[in-house]
Design an enzyme around this catalytic site. Sequence first.
Site, mmCIF file in Angstrom:
data_model
loop_
_atom_site.group_PDB
_atom_site.id
_atom_site.type_symbol
_atom_site.label_atom_id
_atom_site.label_comp_id
_atom_site.label_asym_id
_atom_site.label_seq_id
_atom_site.Cartn_x
_atom_site.Cartn_y
_atom_site.Cartn_z
ATOM 1 N N TYR A 191 0.859 -1.189 0.000
ATOM 2 C CA TYR A 191 0.000 0.000 0.000
ATOM 3 C C TYR A 191 0.890 1.232 0.000
ATOM 4 O O TYR A 191 1.830 1.322 0.789
ATOM 5 C CB TYR A 191 -0.894 0.010 1.242
ATOM 6 C CG TYR A 191 -2.314 0.435 0.958
ATOM 7 C CD1 TYR A 191 -2.582 1.657 0.345
ATOM 8 C CD2 TYR A 191 -3.388 -0.388 1.285
ATOM 9 C CE1 TYR A 191 -3.876 2.046 0.081
ATOM 10 C CE2 TYR A 191 -4.697 -0.002 1.020
ATOM 11 C CZ TYR A 191 -4.936 1.211 0.418
ATOM 12 O OH TYR A 191 -6.220 1.605 0.143
ATOM 13 N N THR A 217 -2.579 6.271 -22.171
ATOM 14 C CA THR A 217 -2.581 4.944 -21.576
ATOM 15 C C THR A 217 -1.195 4.341 -21.746
ATOM 16 O O THR A 217 -0.407 4.771 -22.593
ATOM 17 C CB THR A 217 -3.613 4.018 -22.240
ATOM 18 O OG1 THR A 217 -3.340 3.950 -23.644
ATOM 19 C CG2 THR A 217 -5.021 4.528 -22.017
ATOM 20 N N ARG A 261 -1.965 -2.449 -18.445
ATOM 21 C CA ARG A 261 -3.162 -1.618 -18.533
ATOM 22 C C ARG A 261 -3.080 -0.539 -17.453
ATOM 23 O O ARG A 261 -2.975 -0.834 -16.263
ATOM 24 C CB ARG A 261 -4.426 -2.451 -18.352
ATOM 25 C CG ARG A 261 -4.625 -3.490 -19.460
ATOM 26 C CD ARG A 261 -6.003 -4.095 -19.422
ATOM 27 N NE ARG A 261 -7.021 -3.077 -19.655
ATOM 28 C CZ ARG A 261 -7.396 -2.655 -20.853
ATOM 29 N NH1 ARG A 261 -6.823 -3.140 -21.946
ATOM 30 N NH2 ARG A 261 -8.340 -1.743 -20.982
ATOM 31 N N GLU A 307 -0.172 5.024 -0.603
ATOM 32 C CA GLU A 307 -0.838 6.299 -0.885
ATOM 33 C C GLU A 307 0.173 7.435 -0.825
ATOM 34 O O GLU A 307 1.038 7.479 0.048
ATOM 35 C CB GLU A 307 -1.947 6.562 0.128
ATOM 36 C CG GLU A 307 -3.199 5.735 -0.091
ATOM 37 C CD GLU A 307 -4.305 6.130 0.874
ATOM 38 O OE1 GLU A 307 -3.986 6.762 1.906
ATOM 39 O OE2 GLU A 307 -5.474 5.805 0.602
ATOM 40 N N LYS A 342 -2.077 -0.400 -25.171
ATOM 41 C CA LYS A 342 -2.208 -0.103 -26.605
ATOM 42 C C LYS A 342 -0.847 -0.243 -27.291
ATOM 43 O O LYS A 342 -0.109 -1.179 -27.016
ATOM 44 C CB LYS A 342 -2.849 1.259 -26.814
ATOM 45 C CG LYS A 342 -4.261 1.385 -26.192
ATOM 46 C CD LYS A 342 -4.908 2.696 -26.541
ATOM 47 C CE LYS A 342 -6.330 2.807 -26.040
ATOM 48 N NZ LYS A 342 -6.441 2.921 -24.570
ATOM 49 N N ASP A 394 -5.611 14.073 -25.569
ATOM 50 C CA ASP A 394 -5.910 12.702 -25.170
ATOM 51 C C ASP A 394 -5.187 11.798 -26.168
ATOM 52 O O ASP A 394 -5.699 11.490 -27.244
ATOM 53 C CB ASP A 394 -7.413 12.446 -25.181
ATOM 54 C CG ASP A 394 -7.765 11.085 -24.593
ATOM 55 O OD1 ASP A 394 -6.848 10.257 -24.432
ATOM 56 O OD2 ASP A 394 -8.952 10.850 -24.304
#
Length: 423
Positions: free
Chosen positions: A73, A245, A254, A75, A248, A219
């Site tokens: 974890y 992303t 991903r 954060e 692709k 984008d």
Amino acid sequence: MSVTHPVTHAAHPAPAVYDSPGFRALLRQDPQAADILYGEARRQADSLQMIAAENFTSPAVLAALGSPLANKYAEGYPGARHHGGCEIVDAAERLAVERAKALFGAEHVNVQPHSGSSAVLAAYAALLRPGDTVLAMGLPYGGHLTHGSPANFSGRWFDFVAYGVDAETGLVDLHQLRTLARHHRPKAIVCGSISYPRHPDYAAFREVADDVGAYLVADAAHPIGLVAGGAAPSPVPYADIVCATTHKVLRGPRGGMILCGAELADRVDRAVFPFTQGGAQMHTIAAKAVAFGEAATPAFASYAHQTVANARELAEALAGEGFTVLTGGTDTHIVGVDPAGLGVDGRTARGRLAAAGIVLDTCALPYGDGRGIRLGTAAVTTQGMGRGEMTRIAGLFAAAVREDAGVQARVRELAAGFPPYPS
């Protein structure tokens, strides 16, 4: 699905990537789940993956995704986490950030977004307030859900105005863009789409944004991998924020990322965490670092250029088979076609192609009825296919749409010669 033993299944040997200690442990503990994973591996190997947004990651990327970093974890950001024990994952995130900055020439990169849509949401959060006006490509012309769909947060929280493409050429209508921008005075202009096969004119978009005092958000989810390989122009010098992303064409895990100038770095980081996301997925960030390292190599540059060459060859061959190619061709990995010349619409064509083992999407037809089909060459190029195979694929497309006998066997034969993960 029946439970089998994938690693030792004689009729269908597993790809080498599945012959690993982790997969063997899964097979022993949960053969039913292992069989599902193996079934997907076989599906990918036995058919042609031509969804424009999909690709095959390297075994190294897969190894990072399945690493112990998945347990941590974390954060916050490197050096400023909300949890202890983050020294190692801090190094992983710093490595991903520095590699991405070098790869794209960006002053600042945030690699924490969980997806492309998460990256766009954070970009809007950094620049906009609810009710602000945004100019973006309309969904009927290839715009994404995050570009103003009423079913998406973007269409519910902001006032989107849509620009489109020229009815004759299918290219972005820059005159309409300027007219709409001057009339509506948007807070931001979005440049990018999910099915437009041509390079955006980033300089023209920047000029329009400056004319009306708007932010420019690129984008670049689809072309960013081509940018990394030097096969497409970069939006980084022109846009205030670039959303992308990491899968692709970029061929990573991903996920998403945001690139921007130093002046927006703090706003972008706070928009990602804590405003839109919680803990970062550190195994995915490590896999992004691996993918960025791979994308900086000459081999990846050759791959990116071959992907475009394959798309152009495929577009020309499909036209020869009677398909209408949108915009008359492509500059990227994307090819859009209207199958009406073969007597079917896009949805019918997609179903027949899927039955033959050719997997792809439908897309909107600007100023037309029904839907077309959108395909991409990123995955088949990763498999090693070249321009000769593209001509062969175009013939298989036509045969599948006509429902010719034996086409599925021919598709499987082609796919078998180019395994994504050789045994």
